[in-house]
Structure formats: C-alpha cells, structure tokens
Design a protein around this motif. Sequence first.
Motif, PDB file in Angstrom:
ATOM      1  N   PHE A  77       0.828  -1.203   0.000  1.00 17.05           N
ATOM      2  CA  PHE A  77       0.000   0.000   0.000  1.00 17.05           C
ATOM      3  C   PHE A  77       0.871   1.267   0.000  1.00 17.05           C
ATOM      4  O   PHE A  77       0.659   2.188  -0.787  1.00 17.05           O
ATOM      5  CB  PHE A  77      -0.916   0.007   1.217  1.00 17.05           C
ATOM      6  CG  PHE A  77      -1.501   1.351   1.517  1.00 17.05           C
ATOM      7  CD1 PHE A  77      -2.546   1.852   0.758  1.00 17.05           C
ATOM      8  CD2 PHE A  77      -0.997   2.126   2.554  1.00 17.05           C
ATOM      9  CE1 PHE A  77      -3.078   3.108   1.023  1.00 17.05           C
ATOM     10  CE2 PHE A  77      -1.523   3.367   2.828  1.00 17.05           C
ATOM     11  CZ  PHE A  77      -2.564   3.864   2.056  1.00 17.05           C
ATOM     12  N   TYR A  80       2.542   1.776  -3.269  1.00 15.65           N
ATOM     13  CA  TYR A  80       1.597   2.322  -4.259  1.00 15.65           C
ATOM     14  C   TYR A  80       1.397   3.821  -4.038  1.00 15.65           C
ATOM     15  O   TYR A  80       1.413   4.610  -4.996  1.00 15.65           O
ATOM     16  CB  TYR A  80       0.261   1.595  -4.127  1.00 15.65           C
ATOM     17  CG  TYR A  80      -0.841   2.182  -4.988  1.00 15.65           C
ATOM     18  CD1 TYR A  80      -1.019   1.765  -6.301  1.00 15.65           C
ATOM     19  CD2 TYR A  80      -1.702   3.159  -4.485  1.00 15.65           C
ATOM     20  CE1 TYR A  80      -2.021   2.299  -7.093  1.00 15.65           C
ATOM     21  CE2 TYR A  80      -2.700   3.707  -5.273  1.00 15.65           C
ATOM     22  CZ  TYR A  80      -2.863   3.275  -6.566  1.00 15.65           C
ATOM     23  OH  TYR A  80      -3.839   3.810  -7.347  1.00 15.65           O
ATOM     24  N   SER A  81       1.207   4.229  -2.793  1.00 13.49           N
ATOM     25  CA  SER A  81       0.948   5.638  -2.517  1.00 13.49           C
ATOM     26  C   SER A  81       2.159   6.501  -2.840  1.00 13.49           C
ATOM     27  O   SER A  81       2.032   7.589  -3.407  1.00 13.49           O
ATOM     28  CB  SER A  81       0.527   5.827  -1.056  1.00 13.49           C
ATOM     29  OG  SER A  81       1.570   5.440  -0.185  1.00 13.49           O
ATOM     30  N   ASN A 287      -9.248   4.485 -13.696  1.00  6.48           N
ATOM     31  CA  ASN A 287      -9.243   3.957 -12.328  1.00  6.48           C
ATOM     32  C   ASN A 287      -9.925   2.606 -12.202  1.00  6.48           C
ATOM     33  O   ASN A 287     -10.249   2.178 -11.089  1.00  6.48           O
ATOM     34  CB  ASN A 287      -9.925   4.955 -11.388  1.00  6.48           C
ATOM     35  CG  ASN A 287      -9.234   6.300 -11.367  1.00  6.48           C
ATOM     36  OD1 ASN A 287      -8.019   6.366 -11.282  1.00  6.48           O
ATOM     37  ND2 ASN A 287      -9.994   7.378 -11.464  1.00  6.48           N
ATOM     38  N   MET A 290      -8.156   0.191  -9.952  1.00  4.92           N
ATOM     39  CA  MET A 290      -8.254   0.648  -8.563  1.00  4.92           C
ATOM     40  C   MET A 290      -9.651   0.379  -8.002  1.00  4.92           C
ATOM     41  O   MET A 290      -9.795  -0.089  -6.872  1.00  4.92           O
ATOM     42  CB  MET A 290      -7.929   2.142  -8.493  1.00  4.92           C
ATOM     43  CG  MET A 290      -7.905   2.728  -7.091  1.00  4.92           C
ATOM     44  SD  MET A 290      -9.505   3.388  -6.590  1.00  4.92           S
ATOM     45  CE  MET A 290      -9.642   4.803  -7.662  1.00  4.92           C
ATOM     46  N   VAL A 294     -10.472  -1.991  -4.782  1.00  4.67           N
ATOM     47  CA  VAL A 294     -11.224  -1.462  -3.640  1.00  4.67           C
ATOM     48  C   VAL A 294     -12.463  -2.307  -3.380  1.00  4.67           C
ATOM     49  O   VAL A 294     -12.796  -2.625  -2.229  1.00  4.67           O
ATOM     50  CB  VAL A 294     -11.608   0.016  -3.894  1.00  4.67           C
ATOM     51  CG1 VAL A 294     -12.583   0.505  -2.828  1.00  4.67           C
ATOM     52  CG2 VAL A 294     -10.365   0.886  -3.898  1.00  4.67           C
ATOM     53  N   ALA A 537      -8.074   0.869   1.194  1.00  6.60           N
ATOM     54  CA  ALA A 537      -8.907   0.923  -0.013  1.00  6.60           C
ATOM     55  C   ALA A 537      -9.468   2.323  -0.226  1.00  6.60           C
ATOM     56  O   ALA A 537      -9.474   2.844  -1.344  1.00  6.60           O
ATOM     57  CB  ALA A 537     -10.043  -0.099   0.094  1.00  6.60           C
ATOM     58  N   SER A 539      -8.155   5.049   0.842  1.00  2.13           N
ATOM     59  CA  SER A 539      -7.037   5.939   0.530  1.00  2.13           C
ATOM     60  C   SER A 539      -6.629   5.846  -0.935  1.00  2.13           C
ATOM     61  O   SER A 539      -6.104   6.811  -1.496  1.00  2.13           O
ATOM     62  CB  SER A 539      -5.839   5.610   1.420  1.00  2.13           C
ATOM     63  OG  SER A 539      -6.148   5.814   2.780  1.00  2.13           O
ATOM     64  N   PHE A 540      -6.849   4.694  -1.567  1.00  4.25           N
ATOM     65  CA  PHE A 540      -6.554   4.569  -2.989  1.00  4.25           C
ATOM     66  C   PHE A 540      -7.277   5.654  -3.783  1.00  4.25           C
ATOM     67  O   PHE A 540      -6.717   6.236  -4.719  1.00  4.25           O
ATOM     68  CB  PHE A 540      -6.978   3.189  -3.511  1.00  4.25           C
ATOM     69  CG  PHE A 540      -6.057   2.076  -3.115  1.00  4.25           C
ATOM     70  CD1 PHE A 540      -4.714   2.305  -2.879  1.00  4.25           C
ATOM     71  CD2 PHE A 540      -6.533   0.782  -2.980  1.00  4.25           C
ATOM     72  CE1 PHE A 540      -3.859   1.282  -2.512  1.00  4.25           C
ATOM     73  CE2 PHE A 540      -5.688  -0.258  -2.615  1.00  4.25           C
ATOM     74  CZ  PHE A 540      -4.345  -0.009  -2.381  1.00  4.25           C
ATOM     75  N   ARG A 544      -5.578   8.657  -6.103  1.00  5.47           N
ATOM     76  CA  ARG A 544      -5.885   8.840  -7.520  1.00  5.47           C
ATOM     77  C   ARG A 544      -6.377  10.251  -7.786  1.00  5.47           C
ATOM     78  O   ARG A 544      -6.048  10.856  -8.814  1.00  5.47           O
ATOM     79  CB  ARG A 544      -6.936   7.817  -7.956  1.00  5.47           C
ATOM     80  CG  ARG A 544      -6.416   6.440  -8.195  1.00  5.47           C
ATOM     81  CD  ARG A 544      -5.332   6.383  -9.238  1.00  5.47           C
ATOM     82  NE  ARG A 544      -5.724   7.027 -10.495  1.00  5.47           N
ATOM     83  CZ  ARG A 544      -4.961   7.084 -11.576  1.00  5.47           C
ATOM     84  NH1 ARG A 544      -3.754   6.560 -11.545  1.00  5.47           N
ATOM     85  NH2 ARG A 544      -5.393   7.659 -12.670  1.00  5.47           N
TER      86      ARG A 544
END
Length: 642
Positions: A77, A80-81, A287, A290, A294, A537, A539-540, A544
């Motif tokens: 995570f 990814y961020s 997205n 993503m 999620v 999830a 925060s994804f 984006r």
Amino acid sequence: MNFRQFAINNVLRSKRTYIAHFLSSAFSVMIFFTYGLLSFHPQLKDGLVSSSGTLSMLGTMGMTVSQYIVFVFSFFFLLYSVGAFIKVRKKEFGILMILGMSRKQLNRMLFIENILIGAAAIIAGMGIGMLFSKLILLISAKLMAVDQGLPFYFPLQALVMTAVAYAVLFLLIALFSSLMLRKGTLLALVKAEESPKPQPKASPWLAVLAVFLIAAGYGMVMAFAILQIFNLLLLLGGVVLVITGTYFLFTQFSVYFMRYLQKRERFFFRKTNLLTVSELLYRIKDNAVMFFLVSVISASAFTGIGTTLAIGDPGLSAMENPYAYTYSMYDEDEDKGNRHLDIIREELKKGGLDYKEAEVTPIFTDNGVKLIKLSEYNGLIQSLGYPAETLGDLEGILTPGTVSEKNSYRIDGPLSDQFEVLNGKTSEIVKVLKAETFIAVPESYGETLVVSDRLYEDALQAQQDQEYGYAAYHTFYVQDWKNTGDVSRSILERFNENEDNSYYLKSLYFDWKNAQQQNGILLMVSGLVGIVFFTFAASFVYFRLYADLARDEQQYRMIAKVGLSKKELGIIITKQLVIMFFLPMLIALIHSGVAFVALQQLVDFSIVGHSLKIFIFFLSIQIMYFFITRWRYLERLNKMIQ
C-alpha cells in the motif's frame, strides 16, 4: 538552508498532498502495535483464561499471522501511494534537475522525505496506540470473553517490535522510491503532464460477460449454501467467477454504460451532464483497476467481519444443543446421578430460573438402528415448546442430531421411507412418517428413529443379556440460558467437591463462552485486518484524485473562462466523487450481501442485525471520508480557477 532543511520543507509544503499517506501509515502502525499489545500481554501469553489449549494456539497463531498480513499489505500500500505521489511530482523533479540537482541528490532528497514521513507515522501511530491502550484492552477483554479483564501494563516489547518493524518497512519504501525515478529521461520528467488520451472503448461482449460471470458466481455460492453442496471447489469457483466478473464490470461494463449515456442526447446535453459524463468516462477507465481492488478488498473486509460476528452469536451455540444443561449417567451410578440432578434443580431454583426437565435413553437395535421411545421424545419436544406426536406400533419419526442432518432432512427429506428393526430373532419394518427439521435429542450422532413405546421396550428386552448399559440423558431447558453463568459455576463447584469423573455435565453457557473466546480471537484478527484493508482501499481513491489534480486544475481553469460557475463546478465534482467513492463500495456491499444471504441458509438464527451493523459502520466512515475529501478538493480547485 542546507539540503536536509530543503527536504524537510518539501514535506511541509506538500502536507496537503501527503496527509492521507501519513494518516494511513500511522493507522497501520497503530493496528500493528495493537496486535503487539495483546500478544505480549501477561494474561494472554499462555493462552486465554478458561480456554482450551486449542484456543490458546489459535489465538497465538491468529495474532501472529494478522501482524504479518498487516505488515506485508502495508508495504504494498505504501509503495503504491509513494508511486502515486512521485508521478504527481515528476515535473517538479525535472525542474530541480534542470536547475542543477544531480540524480544522486534527487534520490537522497526522496529518501530523506520518506524517512521523515515514516518516522512521524511511527511516532504518531504508537503514540495514539499508547493513548488508547487502556480502551483497547477493555474492548479486547469483552470480545475475547476474559471475565477478569485485561489490566493495563507498559508494553515495552510491543513498542520496540513495532518501531523496529516499521523502521525497516519505511527504509525499504525509501529505497524503492529512489529506484522509481531511475527510469526515464530528464525530458520525460519535465513533460510528465498527461498527453491527450484516446476515447475509451469497451467490448459489448465483455460487458455482457461481466454480468454473466457475477451471476454465475452468485449462483454457485447460493447452491453451496441452499442445496448444502459442501464442495470447496464449488465455493472457490463461485468466488473466482465473482472476482473475475467484477474486474470486467469496471474495465468493460462501466465504460460501455458511460458510452451508452453519451449516445442518449436528451440526457447527455442536459445542464452539466456533458462535462460530468465525459469526465467520468475517462476517470472510470483510468481507475478501473483501482475500483476493482477497492471492491474486492472492501467485500472481503465486510464478509470476514460479518461472518465472525455471526459465529459469536449465542444462537450458533444453541443450534446443536438447545438445552441449558445435559446430564448423562448410567444405571450403575443411579444414586450419585440422582444427587447430581438434585443439585442442578436446587441451583436453578436458587438462581430464580424457570426450567423444563426431560429425559431420554437412546438404544441400538441388533442391526444398528438408534431408537428412542415416543413418550420420552414428547417430553423433550414439549419442553422446547413443540406439540406432542402420536405414532402407531410400526410408525416412526426421524429426528436429527446434528445441523448437517437437520439441513439434509429440510432439503431432501428422509433418505429412506422405512427401517428394519431387528430384535433378536424378530424383525419388524417401521414406516417413516416424517423427518423433523429441528434438533431435540441431545448428544445424538447419526440417524435417530422415534418409535412407539411398545417397539422400544421390545428392542430393549431383547438386549437384556448385554454387558453394557445405555446412557440416560437428563435435559434442562432454560429459555434465558445466557444468564446461567453463576448457576453453572455453582453446580460445578458442588460436583467437584468430592466426586469422581463418572458423570458428565454439558453446560450450554460454558460452550457459548468458549465459542465467544474463539470468536473473540477471530473478531480481533478479522476486524483489525478488515479495518486496515478498508482504510487502505479508501485511501486509494484519495491518491488517484491527487494524482489527477494538476490535470483537473488546468482543465477546469479553462472551462471556467467560458462561464463555468463555482456552483456548477461543485455539482460536477460531487457527482464524480460520489461515483469514485461509492460505486466500488456499492459493488462490495452487493457481493457481501449475497455472502450473508448464503450464510443465513446455514444457520437458524437471524444474521440481519450483524450484516446491518457492518454495513452501517463502514458506510458511515465512507460518508465522512467523502465529505472531507470533497471539501478539500473543491477548496483547492476553487482557488486555482479564480
């Protein structure tokens, strides 16, 4: 200003961008610390109080595995961020390199920034964990049914383990962040702004396939539950189909549906729908993966926590044993057994609890058929509130002893409509009138046949010469059995004063308590992991949004010049954010809703309350997160287009 100060100022200047990354990191640190707080607690080191060795082992394994899951998932995570924010800042990095910063210095700057954020997250996460540690221990004691509670202690080992583990994790993230920038030229960094994208396209066949796969997956899961086809491949196949269908739902069906809306001119050219739909088309396409992640992660969190809550419901303990107490004894111990029964009656009366008592003695025929007589069976079912039955001399009723037998009778009925009862040299055929769909006979495994008293006595008489006797089960039905804890403890204390182990008392309260302890472990494990997954999830979506912020600012600034008002901008952004925040959650709720419907087919008590609790809890968090993100995002855009 030296280089280190420059890196620190970079973090402070980008605090709005990095806030979700920081908060999510601190939250995962806090959850990891919570596992350590419980794992190293003096009262839980050697297992749960009053629990079995198996529960102790499950608890230790569960906490350890959950820590690994949180740690590993946190790594991916955070990677990814960090990658998302590096993408946003590529142009900034390119400008710094034009001004004379070397690759080595750029990597060093990124390393320092990530170490600073990591250190702040570790301190904040452990600080919040320590601040709420007493509350965490109180809640944990309640969930794990630890009657004496979990006293507060200073968790030095948990603090050290958490600090070391996440220091290593953030060090790895900092090293990986440097590697992410090694690809690409200086020109690519400077021109990192997204070039015009082609019109998103979708296959109508894959869009239809998405719906078909999800429907087929639902069908397989429901077949597993409703038809009681307990085949792991069937259940696993259903889950795989749903996951695959969800992927195509976002990558193909959603795009195809937005293209369909574009073709509906009356809708598309109404007010701001043109901007909303066109922008959503690109956002959904960009997205899609993503959204898919999620949805799957959120559905897993909902289903895991909801199922665990259902496991701890007292109705589950009462499914196989509806009696508050079941006492078994043999004829040779009748005197002591009667004294024990008197103790049970006395303690129930002292406790002010109303009860209904019954007795049953199952026997086996010479050909292995288990029999109970009608008069005793009527005593059992009448104590449970069911009407008495009547039978002819050669008629019988099948009664289940386990949940699987009960479900089998409910779905398929009796497997045979008659049984041969062999008593010595005499053989009689008993016609089965029906198969009951509730459990009434205690400690019963395998098919049990209720027969007339005459046939039962004949079978018993034919076995008078056998060396062993049959156990008689005395049952005590108490409607409010969940409040029999003190009575149960008093009974056991009086039994254990000077008696041997020839007697067996089964207490539904103690069975439920053990199940609560086991469920408490599962709930702690699934609940904390589920909350971490859900937080990541959510925060994804935030990442984006901020990855696309530069493009959005440029786009809406241009549109504002031709007359887009702040009110219209708010409407457009709100519609887009509603889709981004709640479309994946809606799919997750549907998936987990189907899972709960399937679970309901396997249990006798209602799980609607547990399902609603989970949905309301997570939906409330998502709504709060939505409004906070919408406010900050609109505030940023409004400033940029002025």
